[in-house]
Design a protein around this motif. Structure first.
Motif, PDB file in Angstrom:
ATOM      1  N   ARG A 150       0.882  -1.175   0.000  1.00  0.00           N
ATOM      2  CA  ARG A 150       0.000   0.000   0.000  1.00  0.00           C
ATOM      3  C   ARG A 150       0.911   1.214   0.000  1.00  0.00           C
ATOM      4  O   ARG A 150       2.009   1.181   0.567  1.00  0.00           O
ATOM      5  CB  ARG A 150      -0.946   0.058   1.216  1.00  0.00           C
ATOM      6  CG  ARG A 150      -0.218   0.161   2.566  1.00  0.00           C
ATOM      7  CD  ARG A 150      -1.104  -0.247   3.717  1.00  0.00           C
ATOM      8  NE  ARG A 150      -0.387  -0.311   4.985  1.00  0.00           N
ATOM      9  CZ  ARG A 150       0.345  -1.339   5.377  1.00  0.00           C
ATOM     10  NH1 ARG A 150       0.488  -2.388   4.582  1.00  0.00           N
ATOM     11  NH2 ARG A 150       0.943  -1.324   6.554  1.00  0.00           N
ATOM     12  N   CYS A 151       0.492   2.296  -0.606  1.00  0.00           N
ATOM     13  CA  CYS A 151       1.280   3.521  -0.518  1.00  0.00           C
ATOM     14  C   CYS A 151       1.154   4.070   0.902  1.00  0.00           C
ATOM     15  O   CYS A 151       0.094   3.988   1.531  1.00  0.00           O
ATOM     16  CB  CYS A 151       0.830   4.539  -1.567  1.00  0.00           C
ATOM     17  SG  CYS A 151      -0.918   4.970  -1.564  1.00  0.00           S
ATOM     18  N   ASP A 152       2.260   4.605   1.418  1.00  0.00           N
ATOM     19  CA  ASP A 152       2.284   5.009   2.828  1.00  0.00           C
ATOM     20  C   ASP A 152       3.164   6.235   3.019  1.00  0.00           C
ATOM     21  O   ASP A 152       4.040   6.524   2.192  1.00  0.00           O
ATOM     22  CB  ASP A 152       2.798   3.856   3.692  1.00  0.00           C
ATOM     23  CG  ASP A 152       4.267   3.572   3.444  1.00  0.00           C
ATOM     24  OD1 ASP A 152       5.106   4.201   4.113  1.00  0.00           O
ATOM     25  OD2 ASP A 152       4.580   2.743   2.575  1.00  0.00           O
ATOM     26  N   PRO A 153       2.983   6.979   4.108  1.00  0.00           N
ATOM     27  CA  PRO A 153       3.746   8.215   4.303  1.00  0.00           C
ATOM     28  C   PRO A 153       5.205   7.964   4.676  1.00  0.00           C
ATOM     29  O   PRO A 153       6.059   8.822   4.446  1.00  0.00           O
ATOM     30  CB  PRO A 153       3.002   8.905   5.451  1.00  0.00           C
ATOM     31  CG  PRO A 153       2.396   7.778   6.227  1.00  0.00           C
ATOM     32  CD  PRO A 153       2.009   6.759   5.194  1.00  0.00           C
ATOM     33  N   TYR A 154       5.494   6.812   5.248  1.00  0.00           N
ATOM     34  CA  TYR A 154       6.850   6.533   5.700  1.00  0.00           C
ATOM     35  C   TYR A 154       7.796   6.306   4.519  1.00  0.00           C
ATOM     36  O   TYR A 154       8.880   6.893   4.457  1.00  0.00           O
ATOM     37  CB  TYR A 154       6.842   5.312   6.629  1.00  0.00           C
ATOM     38  CG  TYR A 154       5.889   5.473   7.782  1.00  0.00           C
ATOM     39  CD1 TYR A 154       6.230   6.234   8.894  1.00  0.00           C
ATOM     40  CD2 TYR A 154       4.626   4.883   7.763  1.00  0.00           C
ATOM     41  CE1 TYR A 154       5.357   6.407   9.965  1.00  0.00           C
ATOM     42  CE2 TYR A 154       3.734   5.035   8.813  1.00  0.00           C
ATOM     43  CZ  TYR A 154       4.099   5.803   9.913  1.00  0.00           C
ATOM     44  OH  TYR A 154       3.228   5.962  10.954  1.00  0.00           O
ATOM     45  N   THR A 155       7.381   5.447   3.589  1.00  0.00           N
ATOM     46  CA  THR A 155       8.203   5.192   2.414  1.00  0.00           C
ATOM     47  C   THR A 155       8.303   6.447   1.552  1.00  0.00           C
ATOM     48  O   THR A 155       9.361   6.748   0.979  1.00  0.00           O
ATOM     49  CB  THR A 155       7.635   4.029   1.592  1.00  0.00           C
ATOM     50  OG1 THR A 155       7.455   2.894   2.445  1.00  0.00           O
ATOM     51  CG2 THR A 155       8.562   3.659   0.450  1.00  0.00           C
TER      52      THR A 155
END
Length: 298
Positions: A150-155
């Motif tokens: 899933r797209c995420d803020p950390y990556t």
């Protein structure tokens, strides 16, 4: 990227590479997809609920065991990130890695979405997929993957140095927090690797890196699931839109997704029941406590 070799191949390198592939799991003992049962059940459906997931946002909703739910493309090509939980116990959730190992990197009609240990049971079964015609394209891509997380803020922060607040991880976190009245920090720990609904993905043939390309989904297409247990479902309309260029930003054209929940005729479910948890003793090699643990997890 292709990594250069730093060692000299052994004299039998070619022979080693020619070892035949073997399927990691022999799945012949899994219950077969009972097409006749599911087709009979879906032949007479009554729609009991409908909702829309706004672009770059998510919703969470319950689906009772024995009901069907559909994720429908309505205005334009749009990818969705799907999470599943046991509606009565959030610690039982969709296990994408085991689903991938038992079925394939991409899912379609007849495949099941399996839950995490210690229950390991079907949470939902895919009963219809209007994109099953796509198969594998010349790039080796398919639709509805269980590869990506899933797209995420950390990556995104790691790779781009910026914070983006409408990626699927955060969308799902907010949706779960709202649905279950949880603090955001508590809701976030329950967000898990997704099924990428309508997403078209594969691995680059030379580097084996994960890639995406524009989804073939069009308005009117849908994927349909049968709830094998009482489900809480989270669905995010990915900020990547059709994921043909980017994600984790506002550049892509995004569209809503529609969700329909359908109830079959009661007689169509005669004899059906939710699958029980796997009955591993959980003795963990000690031989102790098996009966007690099995009773507790049911």
């Amino acid at each position: 990227m292709t990594k250069p070799a730093h060692t000299t191949p052994p004299s039998d390198a070619t022979a080693r590479r020619r070892a035949p592939p073997v399927l990691t799991y022999s799945v012949g003992q899994l219950p077969s997809f009972d097409a006749a049962f599911y087709y009979r059940a879906r032949a007479e459906l009554s729609k009991v609920a409908e909702l829309r997931v706004p672009p770059r946002d998510a919703n969470a909703f319950e689906v009772a065991a024995g009901h069907f739910f559909r994720i429908v493309s309505v205005e334009g090509p749009q990818v969705g990130d799907l999470n599943l939980w046991n509606a009565h116990d959030l610690t039982e959730r969709f296990y994408s890695g085991k689903t991938r190992a038992l079925h394939a990197t991409h899912l379609s009609t007849g495949d099941r979405l399996w839950s995490t240990f210690p229950r390991l049971r079907p949470m939902a079964t895919i009963t219809h997929d209007t994109l099953d015609w796509y198969g594998w394209d010349e790039d080796g891509a398919g639709v509805h993957d269980v590869i990506g997380t899933r797209c995420d803020p950390y990556t995104n922060l790691l790779l781009n140095g910026t914070e983006y607040q409408h990626c699927c991880h955060l969308n799902l976190t907010r949706a779960l927090a709202t649905e279950r009245d949880l603090p955001l920090a508590e809701a976030e720990v329950h967000i898990h690797d997704v099924m990428n609904v309508f997403m078209c993905t594969g691995y680059m043939r030379d580097t084996h890196q994960y890639f995406m390309k524009a989804s073939p989904v069009r308005p009117g297409d849908f994927i349909e699931f049968f709830a094998e247990i009482n489900l809480l479902v989270g669905l995010s309309a990915c900020p990547g839109g059709d994921c043909g260029a980017s994600h984790s930003d506002d550049t892509a054209k995004c569209y809503p997704l529609k969700v329909e929940i359908h109830r079959p005729r009661e007689r169509a479910l005669a004899g059906w029941q939710s699958p029980p948890p796997i009955r591993y003793s959980r003795s963990h090699g000690t031989g102790e406590g098996a009966a007690r643990v099995i009773t507790r997890i049911q």
